[in-house]
Write a protein that holds these residues in place. Structure first.
Motif, mmCIF file in Angstrom:
data_model
loop_
_atom_site.group_PDB
_atom_site.id
_atom_site.type_symbol
_atom_site.label_atom_id
_atom_site.label_comp_id
_atom_site.label_asym_id
_atom_site.label_seq_id
_atom_site.Cartn_x
_atom_site.Cartn_y
_atom_site.Cartn_z
ATOM 1 N N LYS A 180 0.839 -1.213 0.000
ATOM 2 C CA LYS A 180 0.000 0.000 0.000
ATOM 3 C C LYS A 180 0.868 1.254 0.000
ATOM 4 O O LYS A 180 0.605 2.209 -0.734
ATOM 5 C CB LYS A 180 -0.884 0.005 1.251
ATOM 6 C CG LYS A 180 -2.342 -0.107 0.929
ATOM 7 C CD LYS A 180 -3.175 0.099 2.170
ATOM 8 C CE LYS A 180 -4.491 -0.635 1.957
ATOM 9 N NZ LYS A 180 -5.126 -0.972 3.204
ATOM 10 N N GLU A 210 2.332 1.729 -3.429
ATOM 11 C CA GLU A 210 1.342 2.237 -4.380
ATOM 12 C C GLU A 210 1.094 3.728 -4.188
ATOM 13 O O GLU A 210 0.983 4.487 -5.149
ATOM 14 C CB GLU A 210 0.014 1.469 -4.202
ATOM 15 C CG GLU A 210 -0.136 0.293 -5.139
ATOM 16 C CD GLU A 210 0.011 0.695 -6.595
ATOM 17 O OE1 GLU A 210 1.113 0.473 -7.143
ATOM 18 O OE2 GLU A 210 -0.953 1.221 -7.171
ATOM 19 N N ARG A 223 4.035 5.672 -5.476
ATOM 20 C CA ARG A 223 4.025 5.682 -6.950
ATOM 21 C C ARG A 223 3.005 6.697 -7.473
ATOM 22 O O ARG A 223 3.324 7.542 -8.319
ATOM 23 C CB ARG A 223 3.676 4.286 -7.502
ATOM 24 C CG ARG A 223 3.517 4.268 -9.015
ATOM 25 C CD ARG A 223 3.043 2.938 -9.550
ATOM 26 N NE ARG A 223 1.670 2.608 -9.216
ATOM 27 C CZ ARG A 223 0.587 3.123 -9.802
ATOM 28 N NH1 ARG A 223 0.704 4.026 -10.755
ATOM 29 N NH2 ARG A 223 -0.627 2.759 -9.438
ATOM 30 N N LYS A 224 1.787 6.631 -6.922
ATOM 31 C CA LYS A 224 0.729 7.530 -7.399
ATOM 32 C C LYS A 224 1.110 8.984 -7.152
ATOM 33 O O LYS A 224 0.843 9.854 -7.978
ATOM 34 C CB LYS A 224 -0.591 7.207 -6.687
ATOM 35 C CG LYS A 224 -1.239 5.947 -7.217
ATOM 36 C CD LYS A 224 -2.598 5.745 -6.571
ATOM 37 C CE LYS A 224 -3.190 4.409 -6.936
ATOM 38 N NZ LYS A 224 -4.099 3.926 -5.899
ATOM 39 N N HIS A 284 1.643 -8.065 -8.241
ATOM 40 C CA HIS A 284 1.124 -6.742 -8.533
ATOM 41 C C HIS A 284 1.768 -6.199 -9.821
ATOM 42 O O HIS A 284 1.093 -5.596 -10.665
ATOM 43 C CB HIS A 284 1.497 -5.864 -7.331
ATOM 44 C CG HIS A 284 0.779 -4.591 -7.262
ATOM 45 N ND1 HIS A 284 -0.558 -4.510 -6.995
ATOM 46 C CD2 HIS A 284 1.213 -3.328 -7.447
ATOM 47 C CE1 HIS A 284 -0.913 -3.243 -7.005
ATOM 48 N NE2 HIS A 284 0.141 -2.509 -7.285
ATOM 49 N N LYS A 289 0.099 -5.118 -13.281
ATOM 50 C CA LYS A 289 0.314 -3.736 -13.722
ATOM 51 C C LYS A 289 0.815 -3.721 -15.180
ATOM 52 O O LYS A 289 0.348 -2.935 -16.002
ATOM 53 C CB LYS A 289 1.376 -3.115 -12.816
ATOM 54 C CG LYS A 289 1.450 -1.637 -12.855
ATOM 55 C CD LYS A 289 2.356 -1.172 -11.721
ATOM 56 C CE LYS A 289 3.135 0.051 -12.112
ATOM 57 N NZ LYS A 289 2.316 1.158 -12.541
#
Ligand SMILES: Cc1cc2nc3c(=O)[nH]c(=O)nc-3n(C[C@H](O)[C@H](O)[C@H](O)COP(=O)(O)OP(=O)(O)OC[C@H]3O[C@@H](n4cnc5c(N)ncnc54)[C@H](O)[C@@H]3O)c2cc1C
Lengths: 321, 82
Positions: free
Chosen positions: A69, A72, A75-76, B17, B21
């Motif tokens: 998490k 992610e 990255r975002k 993941h 992706k």
């Protein structure tokens, strides 16, 4: 402005090698400063943090956060400001003056400044059987392979933070774990307390002063681990082995370059996080002297980004005599 | 072209993941077998890959031949789904 129209020989302001916490934090800072930034990642975006089950000591998450998490979100956040993440590997860096030339799996790339944020990879123990049974009883990633050991028994090798953390994670699958520690346990008090609870519950047995000598198997799968405990031979009958005995720096691709490394292979930098190659910086676990934590990798990424900005401004606006 | 793609995964696996992706960025779809939710299908993953690891990606081609990619390995995955 950079010319990214030629995909083969694109020229960038900043090219970051890796996309772990150090790299992604640096990219958040550079892109927010409107510095065009591309990251190259050969493995998982988020680096080692993305393959860690739970992170309890990254500031801002009072209940901890799952590694995947956090990866992610990083990255975002970097992509929100315009960072571009390419999936591929950087295999060499050459100093060609204003631009550095990077050999990658997509061909040559050019960048004014480079950040090396390649972290490290799991170290092997180097005993017979380790190579033979790799992936079929010998593992290095608990979050990837742990699920195959539901209701089974394991040996975990190592006594540092990672080994204890991963052994604790693996107990959610296993019936029993023998933890083989070469000397004594060197993990944080919090982890040692959690470990003691699992020892008391009979889920983990700790074997101190125990060296791992051989991984034994039959019909393609692991059956036992031979060791030396307090100087005497010992054998543990188990279904698999997870090894967490430290990390090796991801710097092989730098060995033929003039970038100076320390005796282990970590990258040496000055106080501006610049390496011995002008315009090439390093941050995070790969840097000699790093403290090997996500928070410090992120901190170094931010520092490196600000130093890169200074470096690029010096280039764009050279001091007039 | 791939006719069908199945990925064996677990909840905590970062490399799984990355496979999803990569395929997602190529506009591809896949069936997912989550071994945390369907532990009884572990043996199937093991038989296909010969390894106790995820991700395992099974690519069924137009001619019904199958390619099995173990781990997140772009050098194998990219041509298999091209
Ligand atoms: C099991 C385990 C548990 C941990 N738990 C914690 C914890 O609870 N809290 C904490 O603070 N820290 C923890 N750590 C440490 C933490 O994960 C690292 O300190 C942190 O991830 C370092 O970040 P980094 O960006 O420097 O490097 P990494 O996270 O290692 O990322 C480097 C990236 O660079 C990529 N790369 C390498 N070479 C190349 C190349 N040539 N070309 C392209 N890409 C390349 C790699 O694939 C990798 O994704 C743990 C580590 C392990 C192993």
């Amino acid at each position: 402005m950079t010319d990214v129209s030629n995909p083969v020989q694109a020229k960038h302001d900043v090219l970051i090698v890796g996309a772990g916490p150090a790299a992604l934090t640096a990219a958040i800072y550079t892109t927010r400063e409107d510095i065009e930034t591309v990251l190259y990642e050969r493995g998982v975006v988020g680096g080692l943090a993305a393959i860690t089950d739970m992170i309890d000591n990254y500031p801002g998450f009072e209940d901890g956060i799952e590694g995947l998490k956090l990866a992610e979100s990083l990255r975002k956040q970097a992509e929100r400001f315009g960072a571009v993440i390419e999936l591929g590997e950087v295999t060499a860096i050459h100093d060609e003056g204003e631009y550095k030339r990077l050999e990658t799996t997509d061909g040559d790339k050019y960048a004014r400044a480079v950040l090396i944020a390649t972290g490290s990879d799991y170290k092997k123990i180097g005993v017979p059987g380790e190579e033979t049974y790799y992936g079929r009883g010998v593992h290095y990633c608990a979050t990837c392979d742990g699920a195959f050991y539901r209701d089974k028994t394991l040996v975990v090798v190592g006594g540092g933070n990672s080994a204890i953390q991963e052994a604790i994670f693996l107990t959610r699958f296993t019936t029993h774990i023998d933890l083989l520690v070469r000397s004594t346990i060197k993990a944080s008090d919090v982890l040692q307390k959690d470990l003691q609870e699992l020892v008391a519950a009979g889920k983990i047995t700790v074997h101190l002063n125990t060296t791992t000598d051989e991984i034994v198997g039959k019909d393609k799968f692991v059956t036992s681990v031979k060791a030396t405990k307090d100087g005497s031979p010992a054998e543990f009958t188990v279904d698999g082995v997870f090894v967490f005995v430290g990390l090796d720096p991801n710097s092989i691709f730098l060995k033929p370059t003039p970038i100076r490394l320390d005796e282990i292979g970590f990258v040496l930098t000055d106080q501006n996080l610049m390496t011995s190659m002008n315009g090439v910086f390093a941050a995070g676990d790969i840097r000699s002297g790093a403290t090997m934590q996500i928070a410090s990798a992120a901190g170094e990424g931010a520092t490196a980004a600000l130093k890169i900005r200074e470096y690029l401004e010096g280039r764009k606006h050279p001091v007039q005599n | 072209m791939a006719k069908n793609i199945t990925i064996f995964t677990t909840n905590t696996c970062g490399y799984c993941h990355m496979v999803k992706k990569y395929l997602g960025a190529k506009g591809m779809t896949w069936d997912e077998v989550n071994l945390d939710e369907q532990p009884h299908r572990q043996a199937e993953a093991l038989q296909l890959s010969g390894a106790m690891t995820v991700p395992v990606t099974v690519v069924t081609k137009d001619d019904d031949s199958q390619e099995v990619i173990v781990g997140y390995n772009l050098a194998k995955l990219a041509p298999a789904v091209a």
